[in-house]
Scaffold this motif. Sequence first.
Motif, PDB file in Angstrom:
ATOM      1  N   UNK A 115     -14.299  26.554  17.066  1.00 19.55           N
ATOM      2  CA  UNK A 115     -15.027  25.360  17.509  1.00 19.55           C
ATOM      3  C   UNK A 115     -14.424  24.083  16.931  1.00 19.55           C
ATOM      4  N   UNK A 116     -14.123  24.101  15.651  1.00 17.26           N
ATOM      5  CA  UNK A 116     -13.674  22.862  14.990  1.00 17.26           C
ATOM      6  C   UNK A 116     -12.180  22.601  15.175  1.00 17.26           C
ATOM      7  N   UNK A 117     -11.367  23.649  15.108  1.00 22.67           N
ATOM      8  CA  UNK A 117      -9.915  23.431  15.159  1.00 22.67           C
ATOM      9  C   UNK A 117      -9.353  23.671  16.558  1.00 22.67           C
ATOM     10  N   UNK A 118     -10.094  24.389  17.380  1.00 27.66           N
ATOM     11  CA  UNK A 118      -9.667  24.772  18.743  1.00 27.66           C
ATOM     12  C   UNK A 118      -8.488  25.746  18.684  1.00 27.66           C
ATOM     13  N   UNK A 119      -8.213  26.326  19.848  1.00 31.12           N
ATOM     14  CA  UNK A 119      -7.075  27.249  19.906  1.00 31.12           C
ATOM     15  C   UNK A 119      -5.802  26.476  20.238  1.00 31.12           C
ATOM     16  N   UNK A 120      -4.675  27.150  20.046  1.00 33.75           N
ATOM     17  CA  UNK A 120      -3.377  26.541  20.341  1.00 33.75           C
ATOM     18  C   UNK A 120      -3.210  26.386  21.856  1.00 33.75           C
ATOM     19  N   UNK A 121      -2.388  25.440  22.313  1.00 31.49           N
ATOM     20  CA  UNK A 121      -2.141  25.303  23.755  1.00 31.49           C
ATOM     21  C   UNK A 121      -1.632  26.630  24.331  1.00 31.49           C
ATOM     22  N   UNK A 122      -2.225  27.058  25.429  1.00 33.79           N
ATOM     23  CA  UNK A 122      -1.792  28.312  26.067  1.00 33.79           C
ATOM     24  C   UNK A 122      -2.524  29.535  25.550  1.00 33.79           C
TER      25      UNK A 122
END
Lengths: 339, 339
Positions: A115-122
């Motif tokens: 939630x806070x850092x998000x996932x990497x692009x893709x």
Amino acid sequence: MRVALDAMGGDFAPVNPVAGAVQALREYSDFSVALVGDESKVRAEIAKHDIRGFEDRIAYVHASQVVDMNDSGLDSVRRKKDSSISRAVDLVKAGQADAVVSAGHTGALVAAATIKLRTLPGIRRAGLAVLVPTPTVGYLLIDAGANIDPSPEDIVGYAVMGTIYTREILGRPNPRVGLMSIGTEESKGNDFTLECFRLLKPAPINFVGNVEGHGLFSKPVDVVVTDGFIGNILLKTVEGLSSSIFAWLKSELKKSPVRMLGAWLSRGAFYAIRGQINTEEYGGTPLLGINGICIKSHGNATPKTIKNAIRVARELVAQKVNARIVEAITQSHEEIAAH
Amino acid sequence: MRVALDAMGGDFAPVNPVAGAVQALREYSDFSVALVGDESKVRAEIAKHDIRGFEDRIAYVHASQVVDMNDSGLDSVRRKKDSSISRAVDLVKAGQADAVVSAGHTGALVAAATIKLRTLPGIRRAGLAVLVPTPTVGYLLIDAGANIDPSPEDIVGYAVMGTIYTREILGRPNPRVGLMSIGTEESKGNDFTLECFRLLKPAPINFVGNVEGHGLFSKPVDVVVTDGFIGNILLKTVEGLSSSIFAWLKSELKKSPVRMLGAWLSRGAFYAIRGQINTEEYGGTPLLGINGICIKSHGNATPKTIKNAIRVARELVAQKVNARIVEAITQSHEEIAAH
């Protein structure tokens, strides 16, 4: 480099996290640590150690709450905003730390990081990548329980991330990737794994096909991909069965003085195996796919485990693993699309 | 009582099935056997044994084909109508045998039994029930791989059938049933297991909730229910890891003369464990839910394994296990519907 350590995470917190941080500070000179948790408790723990020479590398970040095992991971992020896990992740988000290490609630760490850092692009779903020991070199199991309901595309992401991690951090040149299934033939599996197989074939990785339970040990691959539900069941079964067998053997060996003498004479064999399956050495399990470095350590982490978890965090930061994952995932999407 | 034995099934057929049948005929006087397979090969094998005193209890049923490991289970029923597995199941269907025993292709046995004999009233899917050994008494894992895509209702069926089998055949008074999941709390699991949990609670069985991988060994239940995909992965992992640990220990124990002496002195401990995890003793895995008694024996079955598989088949027939399952399933449907 700065590591945010959840000082309240795990069965023996804050004792073991603090002791592990001190060990790491003494051993590695290239980082500083933020101890996140109840500040008075953490300072009381630090006071038990001799920190002369590196006291300026320790920061204290107060967090008034602790996620406990009865909390739901997702709820904890919303309801315990001042938990040590959430505050530690916040430091990474704010750019005040390069990595977070926690021996606390797995679901809470996964939820806070996602939630806070998000996932990497893709990457849509993060995966916990656990190194499972075997008589040879061991294999990386991903996902060991971060997400119970991934898509086949997420499994391809795990395969690519597992490949990068195994190559860059574990130093294996061309990691062999296997898909957990119920038969080695391409036709074996359920609808979900059959679709995973179809997508894994054109991916720019060394995909060797399905692996079965036997094959995990007799014909080892480097990376085993599966969904987090099966991965979690598998990991706990392997841990449970290993300790059960050794406990069983121990009780049988104690049944007579002659057996005890025999066990004593052959103790080197037991120590050799214990050394290799010792999870202390691996320290922590990276949560791959997060836009930030997150390491989950075992709930029963010893100081040595925590020290090694910090070592792994440092290596992931230094090797720029996330940049390499983004690069490889982009290439993977292109090759699968072209196929 | 008559047992149809697939004389061509398993890695060491017809040698081991025939030898196992001879052992069983010598040991138990209450049954006769139909040896199903290439008659000349089977007779050549029988000729190696002394069958005086029970030769009239052996019948030969010719089958010209054998299902091999590359065949698909379902296809084999359609395409190899004269396979030893199909012909053995045909004998049960025609009322010429009370039970079928095979160490051959699992999928082919499941498919032939399901198609030719059908499932019991109230049961939609059959389940393979394997007794997994532990330091205490072991647990029954159902389904170990008969159906990879069951419904939650099928899982309830496995729980009821596993309870009957564990009570009537293994002699445990009030079998505790656990649902394989990723946490012991009721809220833990995926959509599928959450629905299974909801249906298992009102069922007339001793349902104790979710079990995890660790719990399989530390807090054992009597019956563990799961879908055949996870069950098959679990079973093979447990088998693979157990042999891997003992092989590993053996290689370490051979590394020095002192260790070898120690191992020799303590050999009793190893023998005790080997005795308890020896699959030969269990003989075979019942395919529960079929309208007929079907026992699957391990592909590497020894003569002793086959003998014990025949013993299990005899017990299932004698205890009228199928009638008890039908009774319990009817009661279960009523209680779940009333809930």
